[in-house]
Design a protein around this motif. Structure first.
Motif, PDB file in Angstrom:
ATOM      1  N   THR A   9       0.815  -1.218   0.000  1.00  0.00           N
ATOM      2  CA  THR A   9       0.000   0.000   0.000  1.00  0.00           C
ATOM      3  C   THR A   9       0.849   1.269   0.000  1.00  0.00           C
ATOM      4  N   SER A  10       2.126   1.172   0.306  1.00  0.00           N
ATOM      5  CA  SER A  10       2.981   2.359   0.297  1.00  0.00           C
ATOM      6  C   SER A  10       3.394   2.665  -1.143  1.00  0.00           C
ATOM      7  N   PRO A  11       3.717   3.908  -1.447  1.00  0.00           N
ATOM      8  CA  PRO A  11       4.179   4.227  -2.807  1.00  0.00           C
ATOM      9  C   PRO A  11       5.389   3.388  -3.216  1.00  0.00           C
ATOM     10  N   LYS A  12       6.332   3.199  -2.317  1.00  0.00           N
ATOM     11  CA  LYS A  12       7.517   2.407  -2.618  1.00  0.00           C
ATOM     12  C   LYS A  12       7.139   0.953  -2.906  1.00  0.00           C
ATOM     13  N   GLY A  13       6.253   0.401  -2.099  1.00  0.00           N
ATOM     14  CA  GLY A  13       5.797  -0.972  -2.310  1.00  0.00           C
ATOM     15  C   GLY A  13       5.019  -1.130  -3.602  1.00  0.00           C
ATOM     16  N   ARG A  14       4.155  -0.158  -3.903  1.00  0.00           N
ATOM     17  CA  ARG A  14       3.394  -0.227  -5.156  1.00  0.00           C
ATOM     18  C   ARG A  14       4.320  -0.124  -6.361  1.00  0.00           C
ATOM     19  N   LEU A  15       5.350   0.695  -6.270  1.00  0.00           N
ATOM     20  CA  LEU A  15       6.334   0.783  -7.357  1.00  0.00           C
ATOM     21  C   LEU A  15       7.064  -0.540  -7.546  1.00  0.00           C
ATOM     22  N   ALA A  16       7.444  -1.166  -6.441  1.00  0.00           N
ATOM     23  CA  ALA A  16       8.142  -2.451  -6.536  1.00  0.00           C
ATOM     24  C   ALA A  16       7.244  -3.512  -7.162  1.00  0.00           C
ATOM     25  N   LEU A  17       5.989  -3.572  -6.749  1.00  0.00           N
ATOM     26  CA  LEU A  17       5.065  -4.545  -7.321  1.00  0.00           C
ATOM     27  C   LEU A  17       4.809  -4.275  -8.805  1.00  0.00           C
ATOM     28  N   ALA A  18       4.647  -3.007  -9.164  1.00  0.00           N
ATOM     29  CA  ALA A  18       4.447  -2.650 -10.574  1.00  0.00           C
ATOM     30  C   ALA A  18       5.680  -3.015 -11.390  1.00  0.00           C
ATOM     31  N   ALA A  19       6.850  -2.788 -10.828  1.00  0.00           N
ATOM     32  CA  ALA A  19       8.095  -3.092 -11.543  1.00  0.00           C
ATOM     33  C   ALA A  19       8.249  -4.590 -11.770  1.00  0.00           C
ATOM     34  N   VAL A  20       7.934  -5.394 -10.781  1.00  0.00           N
ATOM     35  CA  VAL A  20       8.021  -6.843 -10.950  1.00  0.00           C
ATOM     36  C   VAL A  20       7.111  -7.278 -12.095  1.00  0.00           C
ATOM     37  N   LYS A  21       5.906  -6.748 -12.118  1.00  0.00           N
ATOM     38  CA  LYS A  21       4.959  -7.115 -13.175  1.00  0.00           C
ATOM     39  C   LYS A  21       5.437  -6.632 -14.539  1.00  0.00           C
ATOM     40  N   GLU A  22       5.829  -5.373 -14.639  1.00  0.00           N
ATOM     41  CA  GLU A  22       6.231  -4.807 -15.930  1.00  0.00           C
ATOM     42  C   GLU A  22       7.544  -5.402 -16.433  1.00  0.00           C
ATOM     43  N   PHE A  23       8.547  -5.480 -15.576  1.00  0.00           N
ATOM     44  CA  PHE A  23       9.836  -6.040 -15.999  1.00  0.00           C
ATOM     45  C   PHE A  23       9.751  -7.555 -16.189  1.00  0.00           C
ATOM     46  N   GLY A  24       8.777  -8.196 -15.537  1.00  0.00           N
ATOM     47  CA  GLY A  24       8.579  -9.623 -15.750  1.00  0.00           C
ATOM     48  C   GLY A  24       8.022  -9.912 -17.136  1.00  0.00           C
ATOM     49  N   ALA A  25       7.229  -8.981 -17.645  1.00  0.00           N
ATOM     50  CA  ALA A  25       6.548  -9.202 -18.923  1.00  0.00           C
ATOM     51  C   ALA A  25       7.261  -8.584 -20.128  1.00  0.00           C
ATOM     52  N   ARG A  26       8.065  -7.537 -19.879  1.00  0.00           N
ATOM     53  CA  ARG A  26       8.677  -6.824 -21.001  1.00  0.00           C
ATOM     54  C   ARG A  26      10.145  -6.534 -20.709  1.00  0.00           C
ATOM     55  N   PRO A  27      10.960  -6.439 -21.754  1.00  0.00           N
ATOM     56  CA  PRO A  27      12.378  -6.127 -21.549  1.00  0.00           C
ATOM     57  C   PRO A  27      12.559  -4.765 -20.875  1.00  0.00           C
ATOM     58  N   PHE A  28      13.641  -4.620 -20.154  1.00  0.00           N
ATOM     59  CA  PHE A  28      13.965  -3.397 -19.415  1.00  0.00           C
ATOM     60  C   PHE A  28      13.822  -2.147 -20.282  1.00  0.00           C
ATOM     61  N   ASP A  29      14.386  -2.178 -21.479  1.00  0.00           N
ATOM     62  CA  ASP A  29      14.387  -0.998 -22.349  1.00  0.00           C
ATOM     63  C   ASP A  29      13.005  -0.598 -22.831  1.00  0.00           C
ATOM     64  N   GLU A  30      12.051  -1.505 -22.818  1.00  0.00           N
ATOM     65  CA  GLU A  30      10.706  -1.201 -23.304  1.00  0.00           C
ATOM     66  C   GLU A  30       9.785  -0.638 -22.229  1.00  0.00           C
ATOM     67  N   VAL A  31      10.198  -0.709 -20.980  1.00  0.00           N
ATOM     68  CA  VAL A  31       9.381  -0.211 -19.873  1.00  0.00           C
ATOM     69  C   VAL A  31       9.806   1.228 -19.571  1.00  0.00           C
TER      70      VAL A  31
END
Length: 176
Positions: A9-31
């Protein structure tokens, strides 16, 4: 040891969760930073405040995801026991890692080599597992494993990737 406990629920935690999802699905350079911030429902400033950069955020989540991967693979190696066939033990660890990565949708974040890093913990762990210990074998096995993950990310059936990994054989009588 972790410097922080992720709270979703914290901004830092939400960023980490979003990053895991986005970087898990797409290459680093595309995010993009904007996509990460939008997915976490924060401003881009929050990303820079908590992680310094996109690479800083990527590094934090990559290290966490990679640690979870290595824990599972090391467990598979340990479960094989010291008297087991080295090739079979390493193959088992690679398959455990593949199954974990597919199940958790970590295909891109683990299928790509670590961005901006001088070390490759997966290759190092695989090198230590090989007898005799050889740094080149670890890099080759890590590259083959990542190629299998990338194939699944690009649409290949996970079972085909598993079959490719299972076909690998390591001959302990040879060295580089």
């Amino acid at each position: 040891m972790r410097e922080w406990i992720p709270m979703s629920t914290s901004p830092k935690g939400r960023l980490a969760l979003a990053a895991v999802k986005e970087f898990g699905a797409r290459p680093f350079d595309e995010v993009t930073v904007a996509e990460l911030a939008a997915a976490a429902q924060v401003t881009t400033g929050a990303l820079y405040h908590h992680f310094g950069s996109k690479l800083g955020l990527y590094t934090v989540v990559r290290e966490d995801v990679e640690r979870r991967l290595l824990d599972r693979m090391e467990g598979a190696l340990a479960a094989s026991g010291p008297e087991s066939d080295q090739s079979a033990s390493i193959t088992s660890a690679l398959l455990v890692g593949l199954d974990f990565s597919v199940r958790e949708d970590f295909l891109r974040i683990l299928g790509d080599p670590p961005a901006g890093a001088d070390q490759d913990p997966l290759a190092e762990m695989l090198s230590r597992a090989a007898v005799p210990t050889t740094p080149v074998l670890g890099r080759v096995l890590a590259a083959a494993w990542r190629a299998a993950l990338s194939s699944v990310a690009e649409g290949a059936e996970p079972e085909h990737a598993r079959a490719a990994i299972a076909a690998l054989r390591i001959d302990p009588t040879t060295s580089d």
